[in-house]
Design a protein around this motif. Sequence first.
Motif, short mmCIF file in Angstrom:
data_model
loop_
_atom_site.label_atom_id
_atom_site.label_comp_id
_atom_site.label_asym_id
_atom_site.label_seq_id
_atom_site.Cartn_x
_atom_site.Cartn_y
_atom_site.Cartn_z
N ALA A 118 88.60 -46.42 60.72
CA ALA A 118 87.18 -46.75 60.68
C ALA A 118 86.36 -45.55 60.23
N THR A 119 86.71 -44.36 60.73
CA THR A 119 86.01 -43.14 60.33
C THR A 119 86.19 -42.89 58.84
N ALA A 120 87.42 -43.02 58.36
CA ALA A 120 87.69 -42.79 56.95
C ALA A 120 86.93 -43.79 56.08
N LEU A 121 86.89 -45.05 56.49
CA LEU A 121 86.17 -46.05 55.71
C LEU A 121 84.67 -45.80 55.74
N PHE A 122 84.13 -45.40 56.89
CA PHE A 122 82.71 -45.08 56.97
C PHE A 122 82.36 -43.97 56.01
N ILE A 123 83.17 -42.93 56.00
CA ILE A 123 82.90 -41.80 55.11
C ILE A 123 83.01 -42.23 53.65
N ALA A 124 84.01 -43.07 53.36
CA ALA A 124 84.21 -43.49 51.98
C ALA A 124 83.04 -44.33 51.46
N PHE A 125 82.43 -45.14 52.36
CA PHE A 125 81.37 -46.03 51.93
C PHE A 125 79.98 -45.58 52.35
N ALA A 126 79.87 -44.44 53.00
CA ALA A 126 78.56 -43.93 53.41
C ALA A 126 77.75 -43.54 52.17
N PRO A 127 76.44 -43.62 52.26
CA PRO A 127 75.63 -43.21 51.12
C PRO A 127 75.93 -41.77 50.74
N ALA A 128 76.03 -41.55 49.46
CA ALA A 128 76.37 -40.20 48.98
C ALA A 128 75.23 -39.24 49.26
N ALA A 129 75.56 -38.14 49.88
CA ALA A 129 74.57 -37.09 50.10
C ALA A 129 74.43 -36.29 48.82
N GLU A 130 73.31 -35.68 48.68
CA GLU A 130 73.07 -34.88 47.49
C GLU A 130 74.04 -33.70 47.47
N ALA A 131 74.71 -33.52 46.34
CA ALA A 131 75.67 -32.42 46.21
C ALA A 131 74.94 -31.09 46.20
N GLY A 132 75.62 -30.09 46.69
CA GLY A 132 75.03 -28.76 46.67
C GLY A 132 75.39 -27.97 47.90
N GLN A 133 74.76 -26.83 48.03
CA GLN A 133 75.02 -25.95 49.15
C GLN A 133 73.70 -25.51 49.75
N HIS A 134 73.71 -25.31 51.06
CA HIS A 134 72.56 -24.73 51.72
C HIS A 134 73.02 -24.08 53.02
N GLY A 135 72.19 -23.25 53.54
CA GLY A 135 72.52 -22.57 54.78
C GLY A 135 71.37 -21.71 55.23
N ARG A 136 71.53 -21.18 56.43
CA ARG A 136 70.51 -20.27 56.93
C ARG A 136 71.11 -19.39 58.01
N THR A 137 70.50 -18.26 58.19
CA THR A 137 70.88 -17.32 59.22
C THR A 137 69.65 -17.00 60.05
#
Length: 134
Positions: A13-32
């Motif tokens: 179920a987890t794998a299927l959710f991830i496979a069909f979840a809306p695609a998040a915008e590609a890229g990188q971000h972070g903060r310190t």
Amino acid sequence: MRKSVLAAAGMTATALFIAFAPAAEAGQHGRTVHVQGAYGRSYAHDRHVSRQPGAVSVSRGTQTNGGYGVASQRGANWGDGVYSGGASRTFNNGASASRATSVVDNHDGTYSYSHSRTGYDGDTRSVSGVVSRP
């Protein structure tokens, strides 16, 4: 055997959710973040995320000026009927724990799965098998 089937169903179920979840915008971000408290106490915390089509990874870390700290990583890859993911956590004293999961669509109405977990005591537990698609 019942626990294996339930675990596999949850992982599927987890794998299927991830496979069909809306695609998040590609890229990188972070903060310190650096925080200075009373009596000279302070800590630093960082979090970095990388998203690509079919993959995500997250790393976090917290370090105090008193020498305490923890670092954690987690990530997942999916596509073409295969999901794999895992996570790990390591403390400054060397204690660590990790887990890894994989689910594969066999394209015959079944899924193969495997999951392993290593605790802070170094003990590793694993489960694997094949389940039918519900």
